[in-house]
Design a protein around this motif. Structure first.
Motif, mmCIF file in Angstrom:
data_model
loop_
_atom_site.group_PDB
_atom_site.id
_atom_site.type_symbol
_atom_site.label_atom_id
_atom_site.label_comp_id
_atom_site.label_asym_id
_atom_site.label_seq_id
_atom_site.Cartn_x
_atom_site.Cartn_y
_atom_site.Cartn_z
ATOM 1 N N HIS A 71 1.340 4.892 -2.342
ATOM 2 C CA HIS A 71 0.983 5.778 -3.465
ATOM 3 C C HIS A 71 2.263 6.469 -3.911
ATOM 4 C CE1 HIS A 71 -3.404 5.561 -2.474
ATOM 5 N NE2 HIS A 71 -2.910 5.306 -1.269
ATOM 6 N N HIS B 81 0.865 -1.195 0.000
ATOM 7 C CA HIS B 81 0.000 0.000 0.000
ATOM 8 C C HIS B 81 0.891 1.232 0.000
ATOM 9 C CE1 HIS B 81 -3.870 2.026 1.771
ATOM 10 N NE2 HIS B 81 -3.141 2.907 1.074
ATOM 11 N N HIS C 153 -6.393 -0.397 3.794
ATOM 12 C CA HIS C 153 -6.791 0.078 5.138
ATOM 13 C C HIS C 153 -7.709 -0.974 5.791
ATOM 14 C CE1 HIS C 153 -4.800 3.927 4.913
ATOM 15 N NE2 HIS C 153 -5.408 4.218 3.786
ATOM 16 N N ASP D 184 1.708 3.939 2.886
ATOM 17 C CA ASP D 184 0.675 4.797 2.292
ATOM 18 C C ASP D 184 1.290 5.984 1.538
ATOM 19 O OD1 ASP D 184 -1.925 5.358 1.630
ATOM 20 O OD2 ASP D 184 -2.548 6.057 3.603
ATOM 21 N N HIS E 61 -9.448 0.861 -1.614
ATOM 22 C CA HIS E 61 -9.465 1.456 -0.280
ATOM 23 C C HIS E 61 -10.895 1.319 0.253
ATOM 24 C CE1 HIS E 61 -5.687 3.211 -1.483
ATOM 25 N NE2 HIS E 61 -5.600 3.998 -0.425
HETATM 26 ZN ZN ZN Z 1 -3.804 4.765 0.502
#
Ligand code: ZN
Ligand code: HPA
Length: 362
Positions: A41, A39, A243, A300, A219
């Protein structure tokens, strides 16, 4: 030359060197655990230094004059406050080389922290809406992945996320572009403002993506309610939940996630920064883990949330008192929950298990 941590043979040597050393710090123990990041970005790895450099390169005026001012702005009340700054800063990413530099910086850091495989999100619409060609984004990222594979033996998958605050029709047009680069993209995902944009909004887009052979993730249950998690599984056919921490509000859902061994890609520092939990000591990761859910630890948007994967593992280890055996389970879960093929998974599992044996031997 640094050892290539992505190479199992070299990892074997590292293991031998560390065997029987009970004084190895927890930080070093985590760093040396082979692990996957699931996870991440890529736009969220934009460090202030690179942002200001690229702003200067392209003559983009940012409302922040210095790195200190930029960092001071990273005080978020919720997901939307974060996304507003995040999308504004993405303005500086303009050409193929920007995406290459961005990704290479992340891959180097991840490698230094013992990540052997990474599955990276990108948000095509954030860039195509500014007339940045889809190809410039994907080709820049891919050049960095190729270099990381060659230099570190690190493997990857690329995941194109749809922005859920935009329409399903916009996502469908984006899917057309994804399919033009089908060979470089493994999966589709769903991110951005969650509340008010349920997974059900994107059924037709995900149906088509899966028909085309793409894998799916979404998500769900970050700020949104537990029912979004069930929708993502049942209506979008996702293979993982990104998440998912709000599942804890629904005991039946918790039971289902444990029974079906659905991977949750949990991001502890993100959850505190975006006030999903008021402090790290109140994070439910340990509770989910001990209830038998397949929990993983991820970063993240590490440039914004105060740490990469190692800092995330360390934060929960310290705050929640995770044992080394639980750290090993988290690393195993990351490999098991990845999109690697079964043979490669088995090889990494054996490496991780060897680390676990060192524990009982020392
Ligand atoms: Zn995320
Ligand atoms: N949630 C939703 N969208 C995002 C996130 C997140 O944590 N990070 C980047 N886009």
């Amino acid at each position: 030359m640094r050892p290539a941590l992505g190479d199992c043979r070299i990892y074997g040597k590292l293991r031998f060197m560390s065997r029987g050393n009970p004084l190895e710090s927890t930080q070093e123990f985590i760093r040396r655990l082979p692990k996957a990041e699931l996870h991440l970005h890529i736009e969220g790895t934009l460090e202030p230094e690179l942002a200001l450099h690229l702003a200067h390169k392209h003559g983009v005026a940012l409302p922040y004059g210095s790195i200190a001012e930029l960092r001071a702005a990273y005080d978020f009340g919720d997901l939307q406050e974060f996304l507003d700054i995040y999308y504004a800063l993405a303005e500086v990413l303009r050409d193929e080389d920007d995406f290459y530099q961005l990704a290479l910086g992340y891959l180097q850091r991840a490698h230094d922290q013992g990540v052997v495989h990474t599955e990276v999100f990108f948000d095509p619409q954030t860039h195509t809406a500014r007339a940045i060609p889809f190809g410039a984004v994907v080709e820049g990222l891919n050049r960095a992945f190729t270099e990381a594979q060659r230099r570190f033996g690190m493997t990857h998958r690329l995941i194109a996320c749809f922005l859920r605050h935009l329409s399903a029709a916009d996502a469908m047009r984006t899917l057309d572009e994804v399919l033009e680069y089908r060979s470089l993209i493994a999966a589709v995902g769903l991110d951005s403002s969650e509340v008010g944009h349920p997974p059900s909004k994107f059924i037709s887009v995900f149906d088509r993506a899966r028909q085309e052979g793409l894998l799916a993730v979404a998500h769900a249950g970050e700020e949104g309610p537990p029912v979004y998690i069930s929708e993502a599984l049942d209506l979008l056919g996702v293979r993982r939940i990104d998440h998912g921490v709000r599942c804890a509000e629904d005991p039946a859902l918790m039971e289902r996630l444990a029974k079906e061994q659905v991977t949750l890609t949990v991001c502890p520092l993100s959850n505190v920064k975006l006030r999903v939990f008021d402090r790290i000591e109140h994070h439910n990761l340990k509770r989910l883990l001990e209830a038998g859910l397949r929990v993983t630890v991820n970063s993240d948007d590490p440039a914004y949330f105060g740490g990469y994967i190692l800092e995330n593992y360390l934060a929960v280890q310290r705050a929640l008192g995770l044992t080394r055996a639980q750290l090993v389970i988290l690393a195993r879960n990351s490999i098991e929950g990845s999109f690697l093929d079964d043979d490669t998974k088995r090889r990494w599992m054996a490496e991780i298990d060897a680390r676990a044996q060192d524990l009982t031997a020392s």
